[in-house]
Enzyme design. Structure first.
Site, PDB file in Angstrom:
ATOM      1  N   CYS A  75       0.956  -0.967   0.303  1.00  0.00           N
ATOM      2  CA  CYS A  75      -0.418   0.152   0.202  1.00  0.00           C
ATOM      3  C   CYS A  75       1.145   0.956  -0.010  1.00  0.00           C
ATOM      4  O   CYS A  75       2.196   1.007  -0.300  1.00  0.00           O
ATOM      5  CB  CYS A  75      -1.101  -0.306   1.053  1.00  0.00           C
ATOM      6  SG  CYS A  75      -1.781  -1.195   1.439  1.00  0.00           S
ATOM      7  N   ARG A 100       2.139   1.373  -6.234  1.00  0.00           N
ATOM      8  CA  ARG A 100       2.246   0.916  -5.549  1.00  0.00           C
ATOM      9  C   ARG A 100       1.160  -0.094  -5.486  1.00  0.00           C
ATOM     10  O   ARG A 100       0.208  -1.056  -4.480  1.00  0.00           O
ATOM     11  CB  ARG A 100       2.491   1.763  -3.920  1.00  0.00           C
ATOM     12  CG  ARG A 100       3.860   2.314  -3.566  1.00  0.00           C
ATOM     13  CD  ARG A 100       3.663   2.804  -2.569  1.00  0.00           C
ATOM     14  NE  ARG A 100       3.866   1.808  -1.695  1.00  0.00           N
ATOM     15  CZ  ARG A 100       4.808   0.940  -1.364  1.00  0.00           C
ATOM     16  NH1 ARG A 100       6.279   1.059  -2.344  1.00  0.00           N
ATOM     17  NH2 ARG A 100       5.014   0.174   0.053  1.00  0.00           N
ATOM     18  N   TRP A 150      -3.598  -1.456  -1.258  1.00  0.00           N
ATOM     19  CA  TRP A 150      -3.387  -2.954  -2.337  1.00  0.00           C
ATOM     20  C   TRP A 150      -4.074  -4.202  -1.173  1.00  0.00           C
ATOM     21  O   TRP A 150      -3.585  -4.847  -0.820  1.00  0.00           O
ATOM     22  CB  TRP A 150      -2.651  -2.774  -2.212  1.00  0.00           C
ATOM     23  CG  TRP A 150      -1.576  -4.265  -3.251  1.00  0.00           C
ATOM     24  CD1 TRP A 150      -1.463  -5.302  -2.986  1.00  0.00           C
ATOM     25  CD2 TRP A 150      -2.436  -4.537  -5.090  1.00  0.00           C
ATOM     26  NE1 TRP A 150      -2.063  -5.745  -3.996  1.00  0.00           N
ATOM     27  CE2 TRP A 150      -1.848  -5.345  -5.891  1.00  0.00           C
ATOM     28  CE3 TRP A 150      -2.598  -3.392  -5.679  1.00  0.00           C
ATOM     29  CZ2 TRP A 150      -1.979  -6.256  -6.100  1.00  0.00           C
ATOM     30  CZ3 TRP A 150      -2.860  -4.073  -6.650  1.00  0.00           C
ATOM     31  CH2 TRP A 150      -2.535  -5.825  -7.266  1.00  0.00           C
ATOM     32  N   ASN A 207       0.637  -0.540   6.228  1.00  0.00           N
ATOM     33  CA  ASN A 207       1.028  -1.258   5.095  1.00  0.00           C
ATOM     34  C   ASN A 207       1.803  -2.659   5.753  1.00  0.00           C
ATOM     35  O   ASN A 207       2.728  -2.773   6.721  1.00  0.00           O
ATOM     36  CB  ASN A 207       1.902  -0.577   4.314  1.00  0.00           C
ATOM     37  CG  ASN A 207       2.341  -1.119   3.410  1.00  0.00           C
ATOM     38  OD1 ASN A 207       2.083  -1.805   3.041  1.00  0.00           O
ATOM     39  ND2 ASN A 207       3.490  -0.766   2.534  1.00  0.00           N
ATOM     40  N   GLY A 208       1.065  -3.605   5.416  1.00  0.00           N
ATOM     41  CA  GLY A 208       1.927  -4.896   5.756  1.00  0.00           C
ATOM     42  C   GLY A 208       0.333  -6.175   6.104  1.00  0.00           C
ATOM     43  O   GLY A 208      -0.588  -5.736   5.281  1.00  0.00           O
ATOM     44  N   GLU A 220       9.091 -19.895 -20.575  1.00  0.00           N
ATOM     45  CA  GLU A 220       8.368 -18.574 -20.510  1.00  0.00           C
ATOM     46  C   GLU A 220       9.551 -17.952 -20.588  1.00  0.00           C
ATOM     47  O   GLU A 220       9.553 -16.780 -20.755  1.00  0.00           O
ATOM     48  CB  GLU A 220       8.619 -18.773 -18.352  1.00  0.00           C
ATOM     49  CG  GLU A 220       8.390 -17.299 -17.719  1.00  0.00           C
ATOM     50  CD  GLU A 220       7.418 -16.812 -17.724  1.00  0.00           C
ATOM     51  OE1 GLU A 220       6.492 -17.038 -18.455  1.00  0.00           O
ATOM     52  OE2 GLU A 220       7.675 -14.966 -17.967  1.00  0.00           O
ATOM     53  N   LYS A 262       9.208 -14.767 -22.072  1.00  0.00           N
ATOM     54  CA  LYS A 262      10.199 -12.856 -21.858  1.00  0.00           C
ATOM     55  C   LYS A 262      10.537 -12.305 -23.094  1.00  0.00           C
ATOM     56  O   LYS A 262      10.364 -11.093 -23.574  1.00  0.00           O
ATOM     57  CB  LYS A 262      11.251 -13.341 -20.881  1.00  0.00           C
ATOM     58  CG  LYS A 262       9.724 -13.308 -19.394  1.00  0.00           C
ATOM     59  CD  LYS A 262       9.481 -12.345 -18.956  1.00  0.00           C
ATOM     60  CE  LYS A 262       8.011 -11.987 -17.997  1.00  0.00           C
ATOM     61  NZ  LYS A 262       6.961 -12.634 -18.861  1.00  0.00           N
ATOM     62  N   GLU A 268       8.422 -10.668 -26.134  1.00  0.00           N
ATOM     63  CA  GLU A 268       7.346 -10.041 -25.411  1.00  0.00           C
ATOM     64  C   GLU A 268       8.196  -8.261 -25.380  1.00  0.00           C
ATOM     65  O   GLU A 268       8.031  -7.713 -25.750  1.00  0.00           O
ATOM     66  CB  GLU A 268       6.670  -9.980 -24.932  1.00  0.00           C
ATOM     67  CG  GLU A 268       7.482 -10.251 -22.930  1.00  0.00           C
ATOM     68  CD  GLU A 268       6.150 -10.682 -22.162  1.00  0.00           C
ATOM     69  OE1 GLU A 268       4.712 -10.897 -22.387  1.00  0.00           O
ATOM     70  OE2 GLU A 268       6.269 -11.221 -21.324  1.00  0.00           O
ATOM     71  N   HIS A 286      13.441 -33.787 -32.964  1.00  0.00           N
ATOM     72  CA  HIS A 286      12.432 -34.089 -34.081  1.00  0.00           C
ATOM     73  C   HIS A 286      12.054 -32.663 -35.374  1.00  0.00           C
ATOM     74  O   HIS A 286      11.168 -33.135 -34.734  1.00  0.00           O
ATOM     75  CB  HIS A 286      11.215 -34.852 -33.068  1.00  0.00           C
ATOM     76  CG  HIS A 286      11.886 -35.739 -31.751  1.00  0.00           C
ATOM     77  ND1 HIS A 286      11.760 -37.252 -32.349  1.00  0.00           N
ATOM     78  CD2 HIS A 286      12.273 -36.125 -31.192  1.00  0.00           C
ATOM     79  CE1 HIS A 286      12.165 -38.018 -31.847  1.00  0.00           C
ATOM     80  NE2 HIS A 286      12.366 -37.325 -31.136  1.00  0.00           N
ATOM     81  N   LYS A 331      -1.441  -5.163 -20.298  1.00  0.00           N
ATOM     82  CA  LYS A 331      -1.558  -5.337 -19.191  1.00  0.00           C
ATOM     83  C   LYS A 331      -2.070  -6.305 -18.511  1.00  0.00           C
ATOM     84  O   LYS A 331      -2.690  -7.687 -18.399  1.00  0.00           O
ATOM     85  CB  LYS A 331      -0.823  -4.805 -17.501  1.00  0.00           C
ATOM     86  CG  LYS A 331      -0.609  -5.037 -16.503  1.00  0.00           C
ATOM     87  CD  LYS A 331       0.947  -5.564 -16.324  1.00  0.00           C
ATOM     88  CE  LYS A 331       1.180  -6.779 -15.304  1.00  0.00           C
ATOM     89  NZ  LYS A 331       2.369  -7.784 -15.269  1.00  0.00           N
TER      90      LYS A 331
HETATM   91  C1  AGP Z   1       3.449 -11.790 -19.257  1.00  0.00           C
HETATM   92  O1  AGP Z   1       4.769 -11.927 -19.803  1.00  0.00           O
HETATM   93  C2  AGP Z   1       2.235 -12.181 -20.419  1.00  0.00           C
HETATM   94  N1  AGP Z   1       2.640 -10.035 -19.860  1.00  0.00           N
HETATM   95  C3  AGP Z   1       1.192 -12.277 -20.776  1.00  0.00           C
HETATM   96  O2  AGP Z   1       1.873 -13.118 -20.991  1.00  0.00           O
HETATM   97  C4  AGP Z   1       0.273 -12.731 -19.562  1.00  0.00           C
HETATM   98  O3  AGP Z   1       0.617 -13.683 -18.595  1.00  0.00           O
HETATM   99  C5  AGP Z   1      -0.471 -12.694 -19.182  1.00  0.00           C
HETATM  100  O4  AGP Z   1      -1.982 -12.178 -20.428  1.00  0.00           O
HETATM  101  C6  AGP Z   1      -1.957 -13.566 -18.593  1.00  0.00           C
HETATM  102  O5  AGP Z   1      -2.271 -12.604 -17.826  1.00  0.00           O
HETATM  103  P1  AGP Z   1      -2.900 -12.977 -16.245  1.00  0.00           P
HETATM  104  O6  AGP Z   1      -1.679 -13.993 -15.406  1.00  0.00           O
HETATM  105  O7  AGP Z   1      -3.171 -11.520 -15.971  1.00  0.00           O
HETATM  106  O8  AGP Z   1      -4.785 -13.635 -16.537  1.00  0.00           O
END
Ligand code: AGP
Length: 609
Positions: A2, A27, A74, A98-99, A482, A486, A489, A505, A604
């Protein structure tokens, strides 16, 4: 996580508090409030939602006064609402926090037995009551705060004021940050530097176990036990935007470095080391719910889907329950065979991903129980499922998910232990060993973070590549996926993840000196087979970046670059191996000059299907 602020001096407190809270909105906020000493009492204004709602409320119904506190919430306990918003009042005392207070249930029961009643669901409100009780018993605000914090367990930063002591604020810190801004005839308190830079650059940073008594004449520091502390303010030269990133260049790098604390916060109060078990009381799927689970469907999108792939290994190994993993965007189209013997577990940082929410609806229609692992309290998915196990990563600002991912793995491993212990497939000693290593995991993780410069050097060498392969085996194969995501993206380089054994394969046809291959090579998972894969790559001129916990010279002979990590329990290796890959992707993107925190075409929270 928070945002908290406090002010005492000659200015109108409400404007100082609001401007400070605006600088702390990163935050997280789902509600906000301020309290100001006015006309001999402490007046409180609170509102749900964005900070602007509080500003509008104060516009319509202003507060005059020169001493006050403010908070953006938060939520971790109790849904976002006006009654759960801070500041919280108890008698003559008003307080912000906060905590997470781990022993708040027993403290609340004690206060209830003493006749106290509560108006919120929060752990915070009990602190205000405890201080008010101590003042009623003859203590002043400082002494009452001192005796109260001695009884608290968990993480807290609090700022408290009393109508009996106008112009005085008391702040106490344990585990979550507090900074004191030192001015001329005025002083400031905040959870973070950005809130104060408009007014002063001279800061005193409280350490754990310390209390500050603040009025317009000065700041007096002491330890919880009363030992006085002498400390000179530090001059902060950051600009406000850099300060929001904690001095880091990007939110993503800050959030990568927040991962040890995010893990600690997600484990907090949930490990029962003595019993070799976990406490997940917040999962409410009915009595003995775990006995009626014959199959588990793990559903998510993107990075969260990778967490589900790892969780399949966790749950099948520890609880012997068959798991199926699906993309949220695919799940409902395969007309899944579901009924009340199926548990759907969805994983989502934002709790707003439309494809994942659609999977919840599909499962509910077929009678399955639904559980979410989520980072945002009261989000759409959190409100739609039967029960939620929250991660406590704090707000994740960067579009690329990092700290949320490792806390998802922590939460999913806790669920696997919970199921395994109750279904008798894993014993207390095995779990105690695993949980102790899990509790210790932030330490090797910090060791990896300390090697960021070495990883940046590797990133610089490969920043011009146009294609990457990432490979891993077993529960580390999802980490290869993953790592590839990273890089894709963040740097817009084409990258694919594969099981290491799958190279021969087909994908091995791609190997060339312009196609770097990142190989995950933990010593305790298919080491020899993966070494063979590395030799297949090397013999075809491939460049290998190996991430490994071994010091085996044979590895150095085959790899072009080696990134070393400490050895941990094989079940915990995914949480460690992902960090060098986050840093590799980050530094490649920085070298390529892409928009790290907000990459092109991405959002996001993907609230469209
Ligand atoms: C992750 O780096 C991406 N921004 C994206 O794949 C994200 O993980 C995906 O859209 C799922 O989002 P969420 O965890 O908020 O459901």
């Amino acid at each position: 996580m928070c945002g908290i602020v406090g002010y005492v001096g000659e200015r109108e407190a409400s404007s100082v508090l609001l401007s400070g809270l605006r600088m702390l909105e990163y935050r997280g906020y789902d509600s906000a409030g301020i309290a100001v000493m006015s006309d001999g009492d402490v007046q409180v204004r609170r509102s749900v939602g964005k900070l602007q709602n509080l500003a509008d409320l104060l516009e319509a119904d202003p507060l005059q006064g020169r001493c006050g506190i403010g908070h953006t919430r938060w939520a971790t306990h109790g849904r976002p609402s006006e009654e759960n918003a801070h500041p919280h009042r108890a008698g003559r005392v008003v307080l912000i926090h906060n905590g997470i207070i781990e022993n708040f249930l027993e403290l609340r029961a004690e206060l209830q037995r003493a006749g106290r009643t509560f108006s919120s669901e929060t752990d915070t409100e009990i602190i205000a009551h405890m201080i008010d009780v101590a003042i009623q018993g003859g203590s002043d605000l400082l002494a009452a705060t001192r005796s109260t914090v001695a009884a608290l367990e968990g993480s807290f930063s609090i700022v408290v004021m009393s109508r009996d002591e106008p112009g005085r604020l008391v702040a106490a810190k344990s585990a979550t940050p507090i900074v004191i801004g030192v001015g001329e005839g005025e002083n400031f308190i905040a959870s973070d530097v950005p809130a104060l830079l408009e007014y002063t650059r001279d800061m005193l940073f409280l350490e754990d176990g310390e209390i500050a008594e603040v009025d317009c004449d000065g700041v007096r520091l002491s330890r919880f036990d009363g030992t006085p502390i002498e400390r000179q303010p530090r001059r902060i030269t950051w600009d406000p935007v850099t300060a929001q990133k904690g001095g880091f260049k990007h939110f993503m790098l800050k959030e990568i470095h927040e991962q040890p604390q995010a893990m600690i916060d997600t484990m907090r109060g949930r490990l029962l080391l003595e019993a070799g078990d976990v406490s997940l009381a917040e999962i409410d799927l009915g009595a003995q719910w775990w006995e009626r689970v014959e199959r588990i469907d793990l559903v998510a999108c993107g990075t969260a889907w990778h967490a589900c792939l790892v969780a399949k290994f966790f749950i099948e190994k520890l609880a012997r329950i068959p798991c199926n993993v699906d993309y949220g965007s695919e799940f409902r189209y395969r007309d899944p065979i579901l009924d009340d013997r199926e548990l759907l577990i969805v994983v989502s940082q934002s709790g707003e991903t439309a494809d994942t929410l659609a999977a919840v609806e599909a499962a509910r229609e077929k009678g399955s129980r639904t559980l979410a692992v989520c980072n945002v309290v009261d989000s759409s998915i959190a409100r739609r499922v039967d029960s939620v196990l929250y991660t406590h990563a704090g707000p994740e600002i960067s579009v690329a998910s990092t700290k949320a991912f490792v806390t998802q793995l922590v939460a999913l491993l806790l669920i696997a232990v919970h199921l395994g212990r109750r279904r008798g497939f894993v014993d207390a000693d095995t779990c105690r060993q695993l949980l102790e290593e899990m509790l210790h995991l932030p330490t090797p993780l910090r060791e990896v973070l300390d090697r960021a410069d070495d990883i940046e050097a590797v990133a610089r060498r490969y920043a011009k590549a146009e294609n990457f392969l990432y490979v891993g085996r077993g529960l580390n194969y999802p980490i290869a996926l993953e790592g590839a995501l990273k890089l894709k993206e963040l740097s817009y380089i084409h990258a694919e993840g594969y099981p290491a054994g799958e190279l021969k394969h087909g994908p091995i046809a791609l190997i060339s000196e312009t196609m770097p291959v990142v190989v995950l090579l933990p010593r305790n998972t298919a080491f020899n087979k993966t070494m063979s894969n590395m030799k297949e790559i090397e013999s075809r001129g491939g460049q290998i970046i190996v991430v490994t916990d071994t010091t085996d010279a044979a590895v150095d002979a085959v790899a072009t670059d080696v990134i070393r990590v400490p050895t941990v329990n094989p079940l915990l290796m995914p949480l460690l191996l992902t960090v060098p890959l986050q840093l590799l992707a980050y530094f490649v993107a920085v070298h390529r000059g892409t928009d790290v925190d907000q990459p092109r075409n991405l959002a996001k929270s993907v609230t469209v299907e």
